[in-house]
Write a protein that holds these residues in place. Structure first.
Motif, PDB file in Angstrom:
ATOM      1  N   ALA A  22       5.291 -21.434   7.053  1.00 58.82           N
ATOM      2  CA  ALA A  22       5.616 -21.268   8.470  1.00 58.82           C
ATOM      3  C   ALA A  22       4.507 -21.813   9.369  1.00 58.82           C
ATOM      4  CB  ALA A  22       5.868 -19.786   8.763  1.00 58.82           C
ATOM      5  N   GLY A  23       3.413 -22.252   8.768  1.00 57.26           N
ATOM      6  CA  GLY A  23       2.303 -22.746   9.596  1.00 57.26           C
ATOM      7  C   GLY A  23       1.378 -21.620  10.025  1.00 57.26           C
ATOM      8  N   GLY A  24       1.547 -20.443   9.403  1.00 60.42           N
ATOM      9  CA  GLY A  24       0.653 -19.320   9.709  1.00 60.42           C
ATOM     10  C   GLY A  24      -0.746 -19.599   9.186  1.00 60.42           C
ATOM     11  N   LYS A  25      -1.731 -18.947   9.779  1.00 59.50           N
ATOM     12  CA  LYS A  25      -3.114 -19.151   9.346  1.00 59.50           C
ATOM     13  C   LYS A  25      -3.694 -17.891   8.704  1.00 59.50           C
ATOM     14  CE  LYS A  25      -4.050 -23.376  10.941  1.00 59.50           C
ATOM     15  NZ  LYS A  25      -2.890 -23.822  11.602  1.00 59.50           N
ATOM     16  N   ILE A  26      -3.038 -16.770   8.964  1.00 57.82           N
ATOM     17  CA  ILE A  26      -3.619 -15.497   8.524  1.00 57.82           C
ATOM     18  C   ILE A  26      -2.537 -14.633   7.870  1.00 57.82           C
ATOM     19  CG2 ILE A  26      -4.911 -13.443   9.286  1.00 57.82           C
ATOM     20  CD1 ILE A  26      -5.770 -15.188  11.774  1.00 57.82           C
ATOM     21  N   LEU A  27      -2.896 -14.055   6.710  1.00 60.26           N
ATOM     22  CA  LEU A  27      -1.978 -13.170   5.985  1.00 60.26           C
ATOM     23  C   LEU A  27      -2.335 -11.725   6.309  1.00 60.26           C
ATOM     24  CD1 LEU A  27       0.241 -12.953   3.734  1.00 60.26           C
ATOM     25  CD2 LEU A  27      -1.656 -12.782   2.099  1.00 60.26           C
ATOM     26  N   ARG A  28      -1.331 -10.937   6.655  1.00 61.02           N
ATOM     27  CA  ARG A  28      -1.577  -9.518   6.913  1.00 61.02           C
ATOM     28  C   ARG A  28      -0.971  -8.674   5.802  1.00 61.02           C
ATOM     29  NH1 ARG A  28       0.671  -5.678  10.754  1.00 61.02           N
ATOM     30  NH2 ARG A  28       0.951  -4.498   8.843  1.00 61.02           N
ATOM     31  N   GLY A  29      -1.385  -7.412   5.757  1.00 60.89           N
ATOM     32  CA  GLY A  29      -0.821  -6.469   4.803  1.00 60.89           C
ATOM     33  C   GLY A  29      -1.666  -5.206   4.860  1.00 60.89           C
ATOM     34  N   GLY A  30      -0.995  -4.069   5.059  1.00 57.57           N
ATOM     35  CA  GLY A  30      -1.733  -2.812   5.184  1.00 57.57           C
ATOM     36  C   GLY A  30      -2.044  -2.224   3.818  1.00 57.57           C
ATOM     37  N   VAL A  31      -3.303  -1.890   3.580  1.00 63.75           N
ATOM     38  CA  VAL A  31      -3.644  -1.210   2.331  1.00 63.75           C
ATOM     39  C   VAL A  31      -3.984   0.265   2.592  1.00 63.75           C
ATOM     40  CG1 VAL A  31      -4.319  -3.332   1.181  1.00 63.75           C
ATOM     41  CG2 VAL A  31      -6.072  -1.977   2.286  1.00 63.75           C
ATOM     42  N   PHE A  32      -4.276   0.558   3.859  1.00 63.12           N
ATOM     43  CA  PHE A  32      -4.407   1.964   4.296  1.00 63.12           C
ATOM     44  C   PHE A  32      -3.424   2.126   5.433  1.00 63.12           C
ATOM     45  CE2 PHE A  32      -8.580   0.689   2.768  1.00 63.12           C
ATOM     46  CZ  PHE A  32      -8.777   1.628   1.782  1.00 63.12           C
ATOM     47  N   LYS A  33      -2.408   2.946   5.230  1.00 65.27           N
ATOM     48  CA  LYS A  33      -1.368   3.069   6.234  1.00 65.27           C
ATOM     49  C   LYS A  33      -1.453   4.415   6.944  1.00 65.27           C
ATOM     50  CE  LYS A  33       1.115   0.470   7.005  1.00 65.27           C
ATOM     51  NZ  LYS A  33       0.841  -0.660   7.939  1.00 65.27           N
ATOM     52  N   PRO A  34      -1.865   4.406   8.218  1.00 63.88           N
ATOM     53  CA  PRO A  34      -1.848   5.676   8.963  1.00 63.88           C
ATOM     54  C   PRO A  34      -0.412   5.980   9.379  1.00 63.88           C
ATOM     55  CG  PRO A  34      -2.660   3.895  10.363  1.00 63.88           C
ATOM     56  CD  PRO A  34      -2.236   3.280   9.053  1.00 63.88           C
ATOM     57  N   ARG A  35       0.292   6.811   8.632  1.00 67.30           N
ATOM     58  CA  ARG A  35       1.718   7.034   8.875  1.00 67.30           C
ATOM     59  C   ARG A  35       1.962   8.278   9.713  1.00 67.30           C
ATOM     60  NH1 ARG A  35       4.779   4.339   5.260  1.00 67.30           N
ATOM     61  NH2 ARG A  35       6.384   4.488   6.858  1.00 67.30           N
ATOM     62  N   THR A  36       3.049   8.242  10.458  1.00 71.50           N
ATOM     63  CA  THR A  36       3.393   9.375  11.318  1.00 71.50           C
ATOM     64  C   THR A  36       3.611  10.631  10.470  1.00 71.50           C
ATOM     65  OG1 THR A  36       4.359   7.851  12.886  1.00 71.50           O
ATOM     66  CG2 THR A  36       5.038  10.151  13.075  1.00 71.50           C
ATOM     67  N   SER A  37       4.257  10.457   9.308  1.00 69.77           N
ATOM     68  CA  SER A  37       4.464  11.614   8.434  1.00 69.77           C
ATOM     69  C   SER A  37       3.483  11.584   7.263  1.00 69.77           C
ATOM     70  CB  SER A  37       5.894  11.602   7.884  1.00 69.77           C
ATOM     71  OG  SER A  37       5.969  12.417   6.729  1.00 69.77           O
ATOM     72  N   PRO A  38       2.897  12.737   6.928  1.00 71.59           N
ATOM     73  CA  PRO A  38       1.960  12.758   5.793  1.00 71.59           C
ATOM     74  C   PRO A  38       2.664  12.476   4.467  1.00 71.59           C
ATOM     75  CG  PRO A  38       2.420  14.986   6.546  1.00 71.59           C
ATOM     76  CD  PRO A  38       3.063  14.057   7.529  1.00 71.59           C
ATOM     77  N   TYR A  39       4.008  12.538   4.464  1.00 74.75           N
ATOM     78  CA  TYR A  39       4.741  12.334   3.216  1.00 74.75           C
ATOM     79  C   TYR A  39       5.144  10.874   3.014  1.00 74.75           C
ATOM     80  CZ  TYR A  39       4.823  17.281   3.996  1.00 74.75           C
ATOM     81  OH  TYR A  39       4.431  18.542   4.259  1.00 74.75           O
ATOM     82  N   SER A  40       4.924  10.035   4.036  1.00 78.03           N
ATOM     83  CA  SER A  40       5.259   8.613   3.893  1.00 78.03           C
ATOM     84  C   SER A  40       4.171   7.910   3.082  1.00 78.03           C
ATOM     85  CB  SER A  40       5.364   7.947   5.267  1.00 78.03           C
ATOM     86  OG  SER A  40       6.347   8.569   6.034  1.00 78.03           O
ATOM     87  N   PHE A  41       4.531   6.745   2.537  1.00 79.77           N
ATOM     88  CA  PHE A  41       3.607   5.934   1.732  1.00 79.77           C
ATOM     89  C   PHE A  41       2.304   5.662   2.497  1.00 79.77           C
ATOM     90  CE2 PHE A  41       2.359   1.481   0.570  1.00 79.77           C
ATOM     91  CZ  PHE A  41       1.978   1.745  -0.733  1.00 79.77           C
ATOM     92  N   GLN A  42       1.182   5.967   1.879  1.00 80.96           N
ATOM     93  CA  GLN A  42      -0.099   5.877   2.593  1.00 80.96           C
ATOM     94  C   GLN A  42      -0.906   4.608   2.256  1.00 80.96           C
ATOM     95  OE1 GLN A  42      -1.274   8.722   4.712  1.00 80.96           O
ATOM     96  NE2 GLN A  42       0.909   9.200   4.538  1.00 80.96           N
ATOM     97  N   GLY A  43      -0.353   3.744   1.415  1.00 84.11           N
ATOM     98  CA  GLY A  43      -1.055   2.493   1.096  1.00 84.11           C
ATOM     99  C   GLY A  43      -1.674   2.516  -0.289  1.00 84.11           C
ATOM    100  N   LEU A  44      -1.874   1.298  -0.838  1.00 87.80           N
ATOM    101  CA  LEU A  44      -2.380   1.187  -2.217  1.00 87.80           C
ATOM    102  C   LEU A  44      -3.902   1.205  -2.303  1.00 87.80           C
ATOM    103  CD1 LEU A  44      -0.153  -1.572  -3.919  1.00 87.80           C
ATOM    104  CD2 LEU A  44       0.018   0.905  -4.155  1.00 87.80           C
ATOM    105  N   GLY A  45      -4.585   1.165  -1.163  1.00 92.51           N
ATOM    106  CA  GLY A  45      -6.054   1.192  -1.179  1.00 92.51           C
ATOM    107  C   GLY A  45      -6.636  -0.017  -1.896  1.00 92.51           C
ATOM    108  N   ARG A  46      -7.639   0.218  -2.712  1.00 93.31           N
ATOM    109  CA  ARG A  46      -8.403  -0.841  -3.395  1.00 93.31           C
ATOM    110  C   ARG A  46      -7.505  -1.864  -4.127  1.00 93.31           C
ATOM    111  NH1 ARG A  46     -13.278  -3.074  -3.882  1.00 93.31           N
ATOM    112  NH2 ARG A  46     -12.059  -4.933  -4.169  1.00 93.31           N
ATOM    113  N   GLU A  47      -6.509  -1.327  -4.842  1.00 87.77           N
ATOM    114  CA  GLU A  47      -5.611  -2.189  -5.608  1.00 87.77           C
ATOM    115  C   GLU A  47      -4.877  -3.164  -4.662  1.00 87.77           C
ATOM    116  OE1 GLU A  47      -2.636   0.175  -7.590  1.00 87.77           O
ATOM    117  OE2 GLU A  47      -1.577  -1.602  -8.304  1.00 87.77           O
ATOM    118  N   GLY A  48      -4.419  -2.623  -3.529  1.00 95.24           N
ATOM    119  CA  GLY A  48      -3.712  -3.442  -2.543  1.00 95.24           C
ATOM    120  C   GLY A  48      -4.624  -4.494  -1.934  1.00 95.24           C
TER     121      GLY A  48
END
Ligand code: PEP
Ligand code: MN
Length: 382
Positions: A53-79
């Motif tokens: 797409a001509g993008g220059k930067i890749l994003r991806g959350g490895v620590f996810k501050p989620r509204t609910s504590p039960y939602s996926f919180q991110g893979l951390g180091r592995e991610g």
């Protein structure tokens, strides 16, 4: 805003240079990728799409501050490893969000740009820590933050020693429920009038729905944004977070192909690297799959409305041949204009009407039965 000593407007606008990528210059910078890092394959597919797409930067959350504590919180180091590896494979820069001191410490050496999310915009201790590192910071505007509060948050980072802050408008909370947030495009102009810092726009978290991303992205460029941050997922239906707002890969590539004209109209540039000759059978089928999925989603939305309509009709009036004829005629004309074979509309629509009418009849019969029963026993209707 007298105290914007460092973030306040200067004679020259700031540009931020990161390994050959300049943010705040003439070129519009595209940042793309999934909301959350989920797997190595997901990230390498995302990186490939962003590159195309001509993008220059890749994003991806490895620590996810989620509204609910039960939602996926991110893979951390592995991610983090998946993100960095995928970005390197495609010679892209990478950005991820940090939420506290340990997450900042974990990513700071490997990541090119650090993001501070909307929920942490006024986490002053985190802002001060971000001021002490030598990586650029993308500072999202808080969910309900004024432009003044946002710029003071940037001032915290600058005054702690880090001059490289990129402001990111990502929609603010208003009373309007049709979109996840309300994209405040005036904020781009206002922030640029008050500050020398580059400003980018994230239409994804503003809209919360993928159908608005293309038009909001174009509007953002027209309003003076220096870049776009767009969520994209190789398979949005399976995304662990923010699937409904994530573009399908082909949609990001398609949109990117349309951004150059908008950029040019406001004296900026955006070059999509899409090579049309690269259109393989596989990529074309991918585009068709995306369209088919949308057709089914729209049909489901149509059926939902059909169900509501049933309540407004008498049982003997459920089938309305006059309206059916009028709709098919109108759509056939539209189909002709769009160069569709006319038998396509003429064959498909009677089936759609038939299924709709059958479902309305079924629903009316169920309702009538409920009504009869409620006459016998008032408890049944409850
Ligand atoms: C994000 O970009 O992943 C994110 C969580 O955004 P925001 O902080 O704007 O909600
Ligand atoms: Mn997200």
């Amino acid at each position: 805003m007298k105290d914007l000593r460092l973030a306040g407007l200067k004679a020259e606008r700031s540009t931020i240079e990161i390994n050959g990528v300049t943010i705040g210059g003439k070129e519009i910078i595209l940042i793309g990728g999934p909301c959350a890092v989920e797997s190595s394959i997901q990230m390498s597919q995302s990186a490939e799409t962003v590159k195309k797409a001509g993008g220059k930067i890749l994003r991806g959350g490895v620590f996810k501050p989620r509204t609910s504590p039960y939602s996926f919180q991110g893979l951390g180091r592995e991610g983090l490893d998946y993100l960095v590896q995928a970005a390197r494979e495609q010679s892209l820069l990478c950005v991820t969000e940090v939420i506290d001191a340990p997450s900042l410490e974990l990513v700071v050496n490997d990541i090119d740009i650090i993001q501070i999310g909307a929920r942490n915009m006024q986490n002053f201790e985190l802002l001060k820590m971000a001021g002490k590192i030598n990586k650029p910071i993308i500072l999202k505007r808080g969910l309900s933050a004024t432009i003044e509060e946002w710029l003071y948050a940037a001032e915290y980072i600058l005054s702690s020693g880090n001059p490289n802050v990129i402001l990111c408008e990502r929609g603010i909370r208003t009373y309007e429920p049709s979109t996840r947030n309300t994209l405040d495009l005036s904020a781009v102009g206002v922030a640029k009038e008050l500050s020398h810092l580059p400003v980018i726009v994230d239409p994804s978290h503003a809209a919360g729905r993928r159908d608005l991303i293309a038009s909001l992205s174009k509007a953002a460029i027209a309003s003076g944004a220096d870049g776009l941050l767009i969520e994209m997922h190789p398979n949005p239906a399976e995304a662990v977070s923010d699937g409904p707002q994530s573009l399908h890969p082909e949609q990001l590539i398609q949109l990117a192909g349309e951004l150059g004209a908008v950029a040019e109209a406001v004296n900026r540039v955006f070059a999509c690297e899409r090579n049309y000759e690269e259109e393989t059978l596989e990529s074309l089928r991918g585009q068709i799959d995306n369209i088919d999925q949308e057709i089914i989603e729209r049909l489901a939305a149509r059926m939902e409305i059909v169900t509501k309509v049933a309540d407004q009709k008498r049982l003997d009036r459920v089938k309305d041949s006059y309206r059916e004829k009028e709709v098919i005629q109108r759509l056939t004309v539209l189909g002709n204009e769009l160069k569709l074979p006319s038998e396509l509309v003429k064959k498909i629509y009677p089936i759609i009407f038939d299924v709709a009418v059958q479902s309305q009849i079924r629903q009316k019969l169920v309702r009538e039965k409920e009504g009869d029963l409620s006459l016998v026993s008032p408890l049944v209707s409850k």
